[in-house]
Scaffold this motif. Structure first.
Motif, PDB file in Angstrom:
ATOM      1  N   LEU A  90      11.435   6.592  -6.032  1.00  0.00           N
ATOM      2  CA  LEU A  90      11.685   4.803  -5.825  1.00  0.00           C
ATOM      3  C   LEU A  90      11.990   4.602  -4.402  1.00  0.00           C
ATOM      4  N   LEU A  91      13.280   5.352  -3.996  1.00  0.00           N
ATOM      5  CA  LEU A  91      13.809   5.168  -2.570  1.00  0.00           C
ATOM      6  C   LEU A  91      12.644   5.272  -1.445  1.00  0.00           C
ATOM      7  N   PHE A  92      11.759   6.219  -1.648  1.00  0.00           N
ATOM      8  CA  PHE A  92      10.730   6.366  -0.706  1.00  0.00           C
ATOM      9  C   PHE A  92       9.722   5.319  -0.913  1.00  0.00           C
ATOM     10  N   ALA A  93       9.378   5.008  -1.978  1.00  0.00           N
ATOM     11  CA  ALA A  93       8.504   3.755  -2.101  1.00  0.00           C
ATOM     12  C   ALA A  93       8.763   2.525  -1.649  1.00  0.00           C
ATOM     13  N   LEU A  94      10.118   2.377  -1.469  1.00  0.00           N
ATOM     14  CA  LEU A  94      10.546   0.954  -1.154  1.00  0.00           C
ATOM     15  C   LEU A  94      10.268   0.741   0.529  1.00  0.00           C
ATOM     16  N   GLY A  95       9.905   1.765   1.288  1.00  0.00           N
ATOM     17  CA  GLY A  95       9.368   1.795   2.651  1.00  0.00           C
ATOM     18  C   GLY A  95      10.621   1.229   3.677  1.00  0.00           C
ATOM     19  N   ILE A  96      11.875   1.589   3.288  1.00  0.00           N
ATOM     20  CA  ILE A  96      12.968   1.249   4.246  1.00  0.00           C
ATOM     21  C   ILE A  96      12.838   2.039   5.531  1.00  0.00           C
ATOM     22  N   ARG A  97      13.005   1.335   6.712  1.00  0.00           N
ATOM     23  CA  ARG A  97      12.684   2.171   7.956  1.00  0.00           C
ATOM     24  C   ARG A  97      13.523   3.334   8.020  1.00  0.00           C
ATOM     25  N   LYS A 100       0.871  -0.968  -0.044  1.00  0.00           N
ATOM     26  CA  LYS A 100      -0.035   0.069  -0.119  1.00  0.00           C
ATOM     27  C   LYS A 100       0.599   1.230  -0.135  1.00  0.00           C
ATOM     28  N   HIS A 101       1.812   1.176   0.884  1.00  0.00           N
ATOM     29  CA  HIS A 101       2.845   2.356   0.740  1.00  0.00           C
ATOM     30  C   HIS A 101       3.496   2.545  -0.529  1.00  0.00           C
ATOM     31  N   PHE A 102       3.779   1.273  -1.120  1.00  0.00           N
ATOM     32  CA  PHE A 102       4.582   1.395  -2.401  1.00  0.00           C
ATOM     33  C   PHE A 102       3.770   2.258  -3.293  1.00  0.00           C
ATOM     34  N   VAL A 103       2.379   1.976  -3.563  1.00  0.00           N
ATOM     35  CA  VAL A 103       1.634   2.677  -4.473  1.00  0.00           C
ATOM     36  C   VAL A 103       0.929   3.796  -4.184  1.00  0.00           C
ATOM     37  N   SER A 104       1.307   4.489  -2.820  1.00  0.00           N
ATOM     38  CA  SER A 104       0.691   5.680  -2.201  1.00  0.00           C
ATOM     39  C   SER A 104       0.861   6.839  -3.313  1.00  0.00           C
ATOM     40  N   ARG A 105       0.306   7.866  -2.783  1.00  0.00           N
ATOM     41  CA  ARG A 105       0.347   9.157  -3.978  1.00  0.00           C
ATOM     42  C   ARG A 105       1.737   9.637  -4.133  1.00  0.00           C
ATOM     43  N   LYS A 106       2.390   9.787  -3.169  1.00  0.00           N
ATOM     44  CA  LYS A 106       3.866  10.313  -3.206  1.00  0.00           C
ATOM     45  C   LYS A 106       5.082   9.326  -3.434  1.00  0.00           C
ATOM     46  N   ILE A 157       0.077   4.700  -8.866  1.00  0.00           N
ATOM     47  CA  ILE A 157      -0.544   4.276  -9.892  1.00  0.00           C
ATOM     48  C   ILE A 157      -1.902   4.421  -9.968  1.00  0.00           C
ATOM     49  N   GLU A 158      -2.381   4.996 -11.097  1.00  0.00           N
ATOM     50  CA  GLU A 158      -3.868   5.394 -11.081  1.00  0.00           C
ATOM     51  C   GLU A 158      -4.844   4.112 -11.331  1.00  0.00           C
ATOM     52  N   GLY A 159      -5.611   3.716 -10.325  1.00  0.00           N
ATOM     53  CA  GLY A 159      -6.437   2.270 -10.517  1.00  0.00           C
ATOM     54  C   GLY A 159      -5.773   1.565  -9.595  1.00  0.00           C
ATOM     55  N   LEU A 160      -4.842   1.718  -9.073  1.00  0.00           N
ATOM     56  CA  LEU A 160      -4.124   0.657  -8.351  1.00  0.00           C
ATOM     57  C   LEU A 160      -3.682   1.202  -6.944  1.00  0.00           C
ATOM     58  N   GLY A 161      -4.803   1.401  -6.161  1.00  0.00           N
ATOM     59  CA  GLY A 161      -4.747   1.824  -4.617  1.00  0.00           C
ATOM     60  C   GLY A 161      -4.722   0.861  -3.588  1.00  0.00           C
ATOM     61  N   ALA A 162      -5.094   1.347  -2.254  1.00  0.00           N
ATOM     62  CA  ALA A 162      -4.874   0.481  -1.227  1.00  0.00           C
ATOM     63  C   ALA A 162      -6.032  -0.719  -1.431  1.00  0.00           C
ATOM     64  N   LYS A 163      -7.118  -0.343  -1.858  1.00  0.00           N
ATOM     65  CA  LYS A 163      -8.233  -1.458  -1.956  1.00  0.00           C
ATOM     66  C   LYS A 163      -7.756  -2.473  -3.087  1.00  0.00           C
ATOM     67  N   GLN A 164      -7.339  -2.005  -4.052  1.00  0.00           N
ATOM     68  CA  GLN A 164      -6.910  -3.031  -5.336  1.00  0.00           C
ATOM     69  C   GLN A 164      -5.831  -3.950  -4.702  1.00  0.00           C
ATOM     70  N   ILE A 165      -4.778  -3.177  -3.971  1.00  0.00           N
ATOM     71  CA  ILE A 165      -3.669  -4.108  -3.501  1.00  0.00           C
ATOM     72  C   ILE A 165      -4.101  -5.220  -2.535  1.00  0.00           C
ATOM     73  N   ALA A 225      -1.512   2.506 -17.026  1.00  0.00           N
ATOM     74  CA  ALA A 225      -1.161   3.498 -15.831  1.00  0.00           C
ATOM     75  C   ALA A 225       0.060   2.882 -15.181  1.00  0.00           C
ATOM     76  N   ILE A 226       0.187   1.444 -15.178  1.00  0.00           N
ATOM     77  CA  ILE A 226       1.420   0.821 -14.533  1.00  0.00           C
ATOM     78  C   ILE A 226       2.563   0.888 -15.526  1.00  0.00           C
ATOM     79  N   ASP A 227       2.211   1.040 -16.805  1.00  0.00           N
ATOM     80  CA  ASP A 227       3.587   1.187 -17.814  1.00  0.00           C
ATOM     81  C   ASP A 227       3.964   2.772 -17.757  1.00  0.00           C
ATOM     82  N   GLU A 228       3.146   3.455 -17.360  1.00  0.00           N
ATOM     83  CA  GLU A 228       3.445   5.042 -17.192  1.00  0.00           C
ATOM     84  C   GLU A 228       4.371   5.124 -16.229  1.00  0.00           C
TER      85      GLU A 228
END
Length: 708
Positions: free
Chosen positions: A540-547, A462-468, A472-480, A528-531
């Motif tokens: 990318l580094l933020f999306a990895l969710g490293i502590r 969920k963090h990986f696909v979060s807004r910042k 990814i359009e259409g792939l949010g928390a519910k879809q995950i 949306a994923i390809d975009e």
């Protein structure tokens, strides 16, 4: 009790978990309110969510997320309106919640500017209108465009509707060639009541409060509907200008008033912090009789030259702050204590309450932070609440100071049931039954299940696909959540997102035949994923969710290394926590040893490194953006400041160096190009001399960058 949220008892890990939850809640609230006009939560609850987030970010600035709600005051532009890119970004404001925060605001400005505590420093203080922000662009005195704030960078074109607001001049005499006026669209209490009465008579939609009514009215696709709504406008700021309005904030407001704009008559000039707080209390006392909604007081440095020196953080000005009105309290019964598992494995206790109204909102949940908080201790082991523990069945005091999950502040032991027993914190993860351990020095108990723990895996995704992050359009928390447990197309790791289309093709394109999906919606998701395969290094580094690696620190690291390949090489080489690469990582201004260890650990563990490498092979990682440093004598150079600077503060020097394309480091190493040493320079100057690094005094530094 203080009006502030007071987060000293929060550990850094708890704060990170709470910021993640708040980001998701506020993203949904913004989308429903601004883009779909279908809010699920009240105006007061929305404001509380933002206040809670802001307080935690004040307490833990290093944890500020890339998708931080403090960077968002709205949502993407609705498909019903064309887009307007703001010439000057519409910033949000930092928040103060009590007198001490206001005093700290004054001190921080004096420190940044190098002003003594008794030096004269004036502020304006004005009511903070609870409405919808609007930007009005005039060219040669003619109103040519009106836009909502949107996400701060891109807003909605509501020009036709703005022309229907009587407080907004269509033409201005003697105005600068370009004049962008900013302010707040609002609705008075009296007009709001009349509007709802008319709506009831005609069977129309009733509005929850004046702010919702104003926002909904301005965002009508039919401007004639807007014309029928009693909207008003207060001007209080500006964006792009071809010529200055004045040399002070108060003077500029007076100039806007002379142009025909309504400005708030309660705006006052204050010479001291005491005067600011006194005016705040005067406005608070008048709040119920003003005839329009306000939720605090905004303080701004009056001198515009000083505002220019102070500049901006990533999304907020250093020279202004919003002093919010206090939270409200209520008592209710604690019916249960549940444990939630976050993406880092932290076990967070949540109080389930008998529903109670607090500040106009019904509350049924509250955070209990951690096991120490439940037994009556803070993060340092010191007694809180006079040592009273919290038990199921207790009557507890709840206050809302910024979260849909408020806080339990106190316990009434005199009403404690006889059968109430001390709460025993679990030592097993409720999601996967793995051991939950608490490391020495950590206030949080964590699940050791890692990837086998569904709560951690899902929350990380969920963090990986979060807004910042990847957004990814259409792939949010519910879809995950849907894809995580999908038998045909599971998403268990980030790389699975980018192989989804390929796996679906091998699976007879079943996505298009799913309930709620079709060929077009599946195709939209693949697109949306390809975009998002092309992604900036920092995101990318933020999306990895490293502590310990939040949005700001991820960008600091990205700016330092420039490219993902260089970062990957360096962090791999630093795996033994020694050598020049380790020193270089630690030397990044803003990166401490805890964060550095977490980064090295993430890239040293075979399973996690393999997961990251698999992901990167699916991506095009864009190098970090560098400031325009053409002609800069320090572009791409690593600069270290040490000692006492006398003609500018350290913060100003650092900001100037970075604006010129330099990397600012906190320590001297072989990679250092230049040391700027003021009086009192010690070990850094000695080490620079030993390494043969060029050293300048402050005058030499200023001469070097003069004119750049």
């Amino acid at each position: 009790m203080s009006n502030s949220i007071s987060t000293p008892e929060l550990t850094e890990n708890e704060a990170r978990e709470e910021l993640a939850r708040l980001a998701e809640l506020l993203q949904r609230a913004n989308t429903l309110y601004h883009a779909e006009d279908a809010p699920e939560i009240s105006d007061a609850e929305y404001d509380s969510l933002k206040r809670r987030n802001a307080e935690i970010e004040i307490r833990f600035p290093q944890l500020k997320r890339q998708d931080s709600p403090s960077e968002q005051v709205g949502a993407r532009v609705s498909v019903g309106f064309s887009k307007v890119t703001h010439a000057v970004r519409m910033m949000s404001l930092g928040n103060a919640f009590d007198d001490e925060d206001v005093a700290d605001f004054d001190k921080s400005i004096r420190k940044y500017l190098g002003l003594a505590s008794d030096a004269r420093l004036a502020f304006t203080a004005e009511p903070k209108i609870d409405g919808l922000s609007l930007s009005l662009r005039y060219e040669n005195g003619q109103l040519i465009q009106a836009a909502t704030r949107g996400d701060g960078e891109v807003g909605e074109n509501v020009t036709a509707n703005a022309r229907m607001v009587s407080d907004i001049p269509q033409q201005i005499e003697n105005a600068p060639e370009i004049l962008e006026v900013r302010g707040e669209v609002y609705m008075s209490h009296e007009d709001f009541e009349r509007l709802n009465a008319r709506q009831a008579e005609t069977g129309g939609k009733l509005f929850a409060n004046p702010r919702n009514a104003a926002a909904g009215s301005l965002r009508q696709l039919d401007s004639e509907i807007t014309r029928s709504r009693p909207l008003r406008f207060f001007a209080y700021a500006w964006g792009e200008l071809s010529a200055p309005l004045a040399d002070s904030q108060m003077g500029a407001i007076e100039q806007l008033n002379s142009f025909g704009f309504s400005t708030n008559e309660l705006t006052q000039l204050c010479e001291t912090t005491q005067e600011m707080l006194s005016h705040y209390r005067d406005i608070e006392a008048q709040r119920s009789t003003l005839g329009y909604d306000i939720d605090g007081v905004v303080y701004k440095v009056n001198d515009l030259a000083l505002q220019a020196r102070l500049g901006f953080r990533s999304t907020t000005p250093r020279w202004a702050i919003a002093h919010k009105f206090p939270a409200e309290l209520a008592w209710t019964r604690l019916e249960a204590i549940d444990i939630q598992v976050g993406r880092t494995g932290a076990l967070s206790p949540v109080a389930r309450l008998h529903p109670v109204t607090v500040g106009g909102v019904v509350v049924s949940n509250a955070t209990l932070h951690n096991e120490d908080y439940i037994v009556g201790r803070d993060s340092k082991g010191e007694t809180i609440r006079d040592g009273k523990d919290i038990r199921v069945g207790d009557w507890v005091q709840v206050y809302r100071a910024g979260d849909v999950i408020p806080k339990v502040a106190d316990v009434d032991v005199s009403k404690r049931p006889g059968e109430a027993k001390p709460y025993v914190f679990p030592t097993k993860c409720p999601e996967c039954q793995s051991d939950a351990i608490r490391e020495e020095g950590d206030a949080v108990r964590r699940c050791t299940g890692g990837l086998i723990c569904p709560a951690q895996a899902v929350e990380k995704l969920k963090h990986f696909v979060s807004r910042k992050a990847f957004d990814i359009e259409g792939l949010g928390a519910k879809q995950i959540e849907m894809f995580y447990d999908d038998p045909d197309l599971p998403i268990k790791a980030p790389v699975d997102i980018f192989t989804l289309q390929q796996r679906d093709a091998a699976n007879l394109n079943k996505m298009a035949n799913r309930k709620g999906w079709g060929a077009q919606s599946a195709g939209n998701l693949w697109a949306a994923i390809d975009e998002k395969r092309a992604i900036p290094f920092g995101r990318l580094l933020f999306a990895l969710g490293i502590r310990h690696t939040g949005e700001s620190s991820a960008n600091l690291i990205a700016n330092h290394y420039g490219s993902w390949s260089e970062f990957e090489r360096a962090v791999t080489a630093a795996s033994d926590l020694s050598g020049p690469e380790w020193e270089d990582l630690l030397g990044i201004d803003g990166v401490g040893e805890v964060m550095a260890r977490a980064l090295v650990s993430a890239f040293s563990q075979s399973a996690e490194r393999e997961s990251i490498d698999d992901l990167v092979r699916q991506l095009q990682v864009k190098d970090a953006k560098r400031p325009d440093s053409s002609g800069s004598p320090v572009a791409e150079k690593t600069v270290v400041f040490t000692g006492t600077l006398e003609k500018m503060t350290r913060a100003e020097a650092k900001a100037r160096a970075e604006a010129l394309g330099a990397k600012v480091s906190g320590s001297v190493s072989k990679k250092t190009d230049l040391l700027v040493a003021g009086p009192g320079a010690g070990s850094k100057a000695k080490k620079a001399a030993e390494l043969g690094i060029e050293t300048l005094d402050e005058d030499g530094w200023l001469q070097l960058i003069e004119g750049a």
